[in-house]
Design a protein around this motif. Structure first.
Motif, PDB file in Angstrom:
ATOM      1  N   THR A 155     -20.443  49.244  49.844  1.00 33.31           N
ATOM      2  CA  THR A 155     -20.457  49.348  48.379  1.00 33.31           C
ATOM      3  C   THR A 155     -21.733  50.004  47.880  1.00 33.31           C
ATOM      4  OG1 THR A 155     -21.410  47.127  48.147  1.00 33.31           O
ATOM      5  CG2 THR A 155     -19.017  47.298  48.139  1.00 33.31           C
ATOM      6  N   ILE A 156     -22.769  50.075  48.733  1.00 39.79           N
ATOM      7  CA  ILE A 156     -23.989  50.781  48.335  1.00 39.79           C
ATOM      8  C   ILE A 156     -23.660  52.219  47.947  1.00 39.79           C
ATOM      9  CG2 ILE A 156     -26.179  51.714  49.218  1.00 39.79           C
ATOM     10  CD1 ILE A 156     -26.499  49.197  50.855  1.00 39.79           C
ATOM     11  N   ALA A 157     -22.683  52.813  48.649  1.00 39.46           N
ATOM     12  CA  ALA A 157     -22.306  54.199  48.361  1.00 39.46           C
ATOM     13  C   ALA A 157     -21.812  54.358  46.930  1.00 39.46           C
ATOM     14  CB  ALA A 157     -21.229  54.657  49.353  1.00 39.46           C
ATOM     15  N   VAL A 158     -21.042  53.366  46.454  1.00 35.01           N
ATOM     16  CA  VAL A 158     -20.536  53.436  45.080  1.00 35.01           C
ATOM     17  C   VAL A 158     -21.605  53.031  44.087  1.00 35.01           C
ATOM     18  CG1 VAL A 158     -18.761  52.590  43.501  1.00 35.01           C
ATOM     19  CG2 VAL A 158     -18.214  52.989  45.896  1.00 35.01           C
ATOM     20  N   MET A 159     -22.390  51.991  44.431  1.00 33.82           N
ATOM     21  CA  MET A 159     -23.452  51.526  43.537  1.00 33.82           C
ATOM     22  C   MET A 159     -24.464  52.627  43.263  1.00 33.82           C
ATOM     23  SD  MET A 159     -24.071  47.797  45.280  1.00 33.82           S
ATOM     24  CE  MET A 159     -25.750  47.728  44.704  1.00 33.82           C
ATOM     25  N   SER A 160     -24.720  53.461  44.271  1.00 32.71           N
ATOM     26  CA  SER A 160     -25.762  54.491  44.161  1.00 32.71           C
ATOM     27  C   SER A 160     -25.167  55.888  44.162  1.00 32.71           C
ATOM     28  CB  SER A 160     -26.747  54.350  45.335  1.00 32.71           C
ATOM     29  OG  SER A 160     -27.185  53.027  45.466  1.00 32.71           O
ATOM     30  N   SER A 161     -23.985  56.050  43.573  1.00 32.16           N
ATOM     31  CA  SER A 161     -23.314  57.345  43.609  1.00 32.16           C
ATOM     32  C   SER A 161     -24.118  58.426  42.908  1.00 32.16           C
ATOM     33  CB  SER A 161     -21.921  57.240  42.987  1.00 32.16           C
ATOM     34  OG  SER A 161     -21.995  56.729  41.666  1.00 32.16           O
ATOM     35  N   GLY A 162     -25.004  58.045  41.968  1.00 31.61           N
ATOM     36  CA  GLY A 162     -25.839  59.044  41.302  1.00 31.61           C
ATOM     37  C   GLY A 162     -26.877  59.644  42.227  1.00 31.61           C
ATOM     38  N   LYS A 166     -31.178  57.820  48.019  1.00 33.82           N
ATOM     39  CA  LYS A 166     -32.083  56.723  47.684  1.00 33.82           C
ATOM     40  C   LYS A 166     -31.390  55.371  47.812  1.00 33.82           C
ATOM     41  CE  LYS A 166     -35.307  59.224  44.699  1.00 33.82           C
ATOM     42  NZ  LYS A 166     -35.937  59.301  43.358  1.00 33.82           N
ATOM     43  N   GLY A 167     -30.092  55.330  47.512  1.00 34.17           N
ATOM     44  CA  GLY A 167     -29.354  54.083  47.672  1.00 34.17           C
ATOM     45  C   GLY A 167     -29.264  53.660  49.122  1.00 34.17           C
ATOM     46  N   LEU A 168     -28.945  54.610  49.994  1.00 37.85           N
ATOM     47  CA  LEU A 168     -28.853  54.310  51.423  1.00 37.85           C
ATOM     48  C   LEU A 168     -30.226  53.932  51.989  1.00 37.85           C
ATOM     49  CD1 LEU A 168     -26.413  57.135  52.581  1.00 37.85           C
ATOM     50  CD2 LEU A 168     -25.895  54.716  52.245  1.00 37.85           C
ATOM     51  N   LEU A 169     -31.281  54.610  51.506  1.00 36.56           N
ATOM     52  CA  LEU A 169     -32.634  54.268  51.945  1.00 36.56           C
ATOM     53  C   LEU A 169     -32.991  52.845  51.520  1.00 36.56           C
ATOM     54  CD1 LEU A 169     -35.337  55.064  53.198  1.00 36.56           C
ATOM     55  CD2 LEU A 169     -36.000  56.060  50.987  1.00 36.56           C
ATOM     56  N   SER A 170     -32.602  52.479  50.294  1.00 31.86           N
ATOM     57  CA  SER A 170     -32.870  51.114  49.814  1.00 31.86           C
ATOM     58  C   SER A 170     -32.130  50.095  50.660  1.00 31.86           C
ATOM     59  CB  SER A 170     -32.446  50.992  48.345  1.00 31.86           C
ATOM     60  OG  SER A 170     -33.104  51.942  47.543  1.00 31.86           O
ATOM     61  N   GLY A 171     -30.851  50.372  50.951  1.00 27.09           N
ATOM     62  CA  GLY A 171     -30.083  49.453  51.789  1.00 27.09           C
ATOM     63  C   GLY A 171     -30.676  49.329  53.184  1.00 27.09           C
ATOM     64  N   ALA A 172     -31.151  50.461  53.745  1.00 27.97           N
ATOM     65  CA  ALA A 172     -31.760  50.430  55.076  1.00 27.97           C
ATOM     66  C   ALA A 172     -33.035  49.594  55.069  1.00 27.97           C
ATOM     67  CB  ALA A 172     -32.060  51.853  55.546  1.00 27.97           C
ATOM     68  N   GLY A 434     -30.860  46.682  43.890  1.00 25.39           N
ATOM     69  CA  GLY A 434     -29.590  46.016  44.179  1.00 25.39           C
ATOM     70  C   GLY A 434     -29.113  46.314  45.589  1.00 25.39           C
ATOM     71  N   ALA A 435     -29.235  47.583  46.003  1.00 19.15           N
ATOM     72  CA  ALA A 435     -28.862  47.955  47.368  1.00 19.15           C
ATOM     73  C   ALA A 435     -29.788  47.293  48.382  1.00 19.15           C
ATOM     74  CB  ALA A 435     -28.903  49.473  47.521  1.00 19.15           C
ATOM     75  N   MET A 436     -31.068  47.188  48.044  1.00 19.70           N
ATOM     76  CA  MET A 436     -32.020  46.529  48.933  1.00 19.70           C
ATOM     77  C   MET A 436     -31.663  45.049  49.095  1.00 19.70           C
ATOM     78  SD  MET A 436     -36.196  46.561  48.586  1.00 19.70           S
ATOM     79  CE  MET A 436     -36.122  48.261  48.022  1.00 19.70           C
ATOM     80  N   ALA A 437     -31.318  44.404  47.991  1.00 23.73           N
ATOM     81  CA  ALA A 437     -30.931  42.996  48.044  1.00 23.73           C
ATOM     82  C   ALA A 437     -29.675  42.814  48.883  1.00 23.73           C
ATOM     83  CB  ALA A 437     -30.695  42.469  46.626  1.00 23.73           C
ATOM     84  N   LEU A 438     -28.736  43.743  48.755  1.00 26.69           N
ATOM     85  CA  LEU A 438     -27.500  43.658  49.533  1.00 26.69           C
ATOM     86  C   LEU A 438     -27.793  43.749  51.029  1.00 26.69           C
ATOM     87  CD1 LEU A 438     -24.444  43.426  49.280  1.00 26.69           C
ATOM     88  CD2 LEU A 438     -24.317  45.905  49.149  1.00 26.69           C
ATOM     89  N   GLY A 439     -28.717  44.633  51.401  1.00 24.14           N
ATOM     90  CA  GLY A 439     -29.095  44.740  52.806  1.00 24.14           C
ATOM     91  C   GLY A 439     -29.729  43.461  53.332  1.00 24.14           C
ATOM     92  N   ILE A 440     -30.574  42.829  52.518  1.00 17.32           N
ATOM     93  CA  ILE A 440     -31.219  41.572  52.932  1.00 17.32           C
ATOM     94  C   ILE A 440     -30.189  40.467  53.104  1.00 17.32           C
ATOM     95  CG2 ILE A 440     -32.859  39.791  52.213  1.00 17.32           C
ATOM     96  CD1 ILE A 440     -34.412  41.992  50.742  1.00 17.32           C
ATOM     97  N   ILE A 441     -29.197  40.416  52.211  1.00 16.62           N
ATOM     98  CA  ILE A 441     -28.190  39.356  52.264  1.00 16.62           C
ATOM     99  C   ILE A 441     -27.252  39.540  53.452  1.00 16.62           C
ATOM    100  CG2 ILE A 441     -26.178  38.408  51.066  1.00 16.62           C
ATOM    101  CD1 ILE A 441     -27.664  39.050  48.415  1.00 16.62           C
ATOM    102  N   LEU A 442     -26.785  40.767  53.641  1.00 23.44           N
ATOM    103  CA  LEU A 442     -25.756  41.012  54.654  1.00 23.44           C
ATOM    104  C   LEU A 442     -26.321  41.243  56.055  1.00 23.44           C
ATOM    105  CD1 LEU A 442     -23.306  43.361  52.702  1.00 23.44           C
ATOM    106  CD2 LEU A 442     -23.089  40.922  53.133  1.00 23.44           C
TER     107      LEU A 442
END
Length: 514
Positions: A155-162, A166-172, A434-442
């Motif tokens: 879902t990071i891909a959709v959350m950070s579609s703009g 940077k979204g993928l980097l945050s998730g990583a 938000g993407a960073m938090a998702l990575g920490i949770i999952l």
């Protein structure tokens, strides 16, 4: 079943049980709204009080606290961009922009009514479909849970579609943080740098408090605003929200509630995954997905209906199989065992009066949540008229106390401070917290279930790929993950067609005119 429902409804009108529902809801909402004080903590603290009650009254009170705390997290998520509970992370995406636009009451009422709807849908599933859903939950093992977490991460891909990079980097970055501590598969410390307290890892709740609460304090102080946000009460706000939810959000609410129920009954999944997946699906199927994140009630409705539907879902395996679907359900299971009640399918027959009274109380609790939630929301909006300096001090104090109370460790206080600065500077450079938090949770769930898959392949003598692909549920989740990853490209293509006037849904004369 029907022979138990009549007496169960009668028990709900007993003065003691009404008092326990009201008190449990009020206390739960307050606990949920305070950063660091989770639903699990609130329910666990009240378990000893149930020893002086009969089992039915004790369960009613614990269920009310559970429902109130999960909803309560949305109040701080909307008003100060701080999820009171981890399951309210997605609520901040649109709840906080609504507050900044002076429409805090719209955000709070939307979260309240959506929470009630999701809670009722989850309870309906618990009442009528407990047995088949419990059998379905048993089919989820390591591979299925692994792909569910990957689907959530996609879902990071959709959350950070703009700005997907940077979204993928945050998730990583979030995934990297989740690897600190003991390796769950081989028991070796990682990234502790010789500092022993880090062996216990980075706790999710202090990290969330830092990313969303402490960083928000830094942002607000740096803005030099006298107050958090301007508050303009909208006349007839309740009616406006009801009209919008019934009109354009009914499909979104039902879809999110079903997702929340299904995810909730899977042990270890929880409201965080359910709310983010539901938010992602709401954005994916919306005609104008670019609106999400700017303050639309559809985003708040998706998140809150999902995380409250998780309550009913998490109670399904707990009551039918003795397998809790969440940490709070595990605490309630302990309270049941302390009363000498063994969960299982027999609980609906041998102790049917207890089981159905508890289930029916969840309907009553969700209906009572409307007047109690409206009253408390009106009180909490007063926070917006308090000087920002005092609010910032209060948030910092509550953040420190809440984080320290989790494990009685100063490490968690330092985590709040470090992640607060990390969240602040990440926001300044355009990274997605938000993407960073998702990575920490999952992250921990992904790693744990990946280890299970590897062990299964070794035990069966096959390959890991066969383990991943042998289940129809796993294959379905893989397909959903691929669709989720493709969604940003489809949305971008659709946006470009609309901008150039080539949308197939557009009349021909409009296209020519453009």
């Amino acid at each position: 079943m029907m022979e138990f429902i009549g007496p169960a409804i009668g028990h709900l009108f007993e003065p003691l049980n009404i008092l326990l529902m009201v008190a449990g809801l009020t206390g739960g909402i307050i606990v949920g709204a305070l950063p660091g004080l989770t639903a699990t903590m609130g329910v666990a603290l009240m378990v000893p009080a149930t020893f002086a009650m009969d089992a039915t009254s004790g369960l009613i009170m614990l269920g009310a606290i559970y429902a109130g705390a999960i909803y309560g997290g949305s109040n701080s998520a909307c008003l100060i961009c701080t999820p009171g509970t981890p399951s309210s992370v997605a609520t901040t995406f649109d709840g906080w922009p609504l507050c900044q636009a002076g429409r805090a009451d719209i955000g709070l009422i939307t979260s309240l009514l959506s929470s009630v709807f999701g809670g009722i849908v989850g309870t309906v599933f618990l009442l009528f479909l407990a047995a088949p859903l419990a059998r379905f939950a048993l089919q989820f093992g390591g591979p299925e849970n692994f792909w569910l977490c990957i689907f959530g991460l996609s879902t990071i891909a959709v959350m950070s579609s703009g700005n997907m990079v940077k979204g993928l980097l945050s998730g990583a970055m979030g995934l990297l943080v989740s690897t600190v501590g003991i390796d769950p598969n081989v028991g070796v410390p990682r990234f502790t740098f010789g500092y022993y307290p880090l062996v216990q890892g980075i706790e999710v709740i202090p990290a969330m408090i830092g990313l969303f609460s402490f960083s928000q304090v830094l942002y607000l102080i740096g803005s030099y605003k006298p107050f958090i946000a301007e508050y303009r009460p909208a006349p007839g706000a309740f009616g406006q929200v009801v009209s919008a939810l019934v009109g354009r959000c009914k499909v979104n609410l039902m879809r999110s509630s079903i997702i929340g129920t299904l995810v909730g009954m899977l042990p270890g999944a929880g409201g965080e995954i359910a709310s983010i997946i539901s938010y992602n699906e709401a954005k994916r199927w919306d005609k104008n997905p670019e609106r999400y994140g700017t303050g639309v009630i559809e985003g708040v409705a998706a998140s809150e209906s999902a995380n409250n539907a998780v309550i009913g879902g998490s109670l399904i395996p707990m009551l039918t199989l003795g397998i809790p679907g969440s940490a709070v359900a595990a605490v309630i299971l302990g309270a049941l065992l302390a009363k000498g009640i063994q969960p299982g399918f027999k609980v609906f027959t041998a102790t049917g009066d207890l089981a159905y009274t508890f289930i029916m109380s969840q309907f009553a609790v969700n209906l009572l949540m409307i007047p109690i939630g409206l009253l408390l929301a009106r009180i909490m909006t007063k926070l917006l008229s308090i000087r920002l300096t005092f609010v910032a001090i209060a948030i910092v104090v509550l953040s420190v106390i809440g984080s320290y109370a989790i494990r009685n460790s100063m490490l968690d206080v330092w985590i709040v401070i470090i992640f607060g600065f990390l969240g602040y500077f990440s926001g300044r450079v355009g990274l997605d917290t938000g993407a960073m938090a998702l990575g920490i949770i999952l992250g921990p769930m992904i790693e744990e279930n990946l280890g299970k898959c590897v062990h299964l392949s070794k035990a069966s003598g096959g390959s890991v790929i066969n383990v991943f692909l042998e289940s129809p549920i796993a294959i379905l989740l893989i397909v959903l993950t691929l669709l989720s990853l493709a969604t940003p490209f489809l949305l971008d293509w659709k946006r470009k067609r609309r901008d150039c006037g080539c949308d197939i849904a557009q009349p021909k004369e409009d296209s020519t005119h453009a």
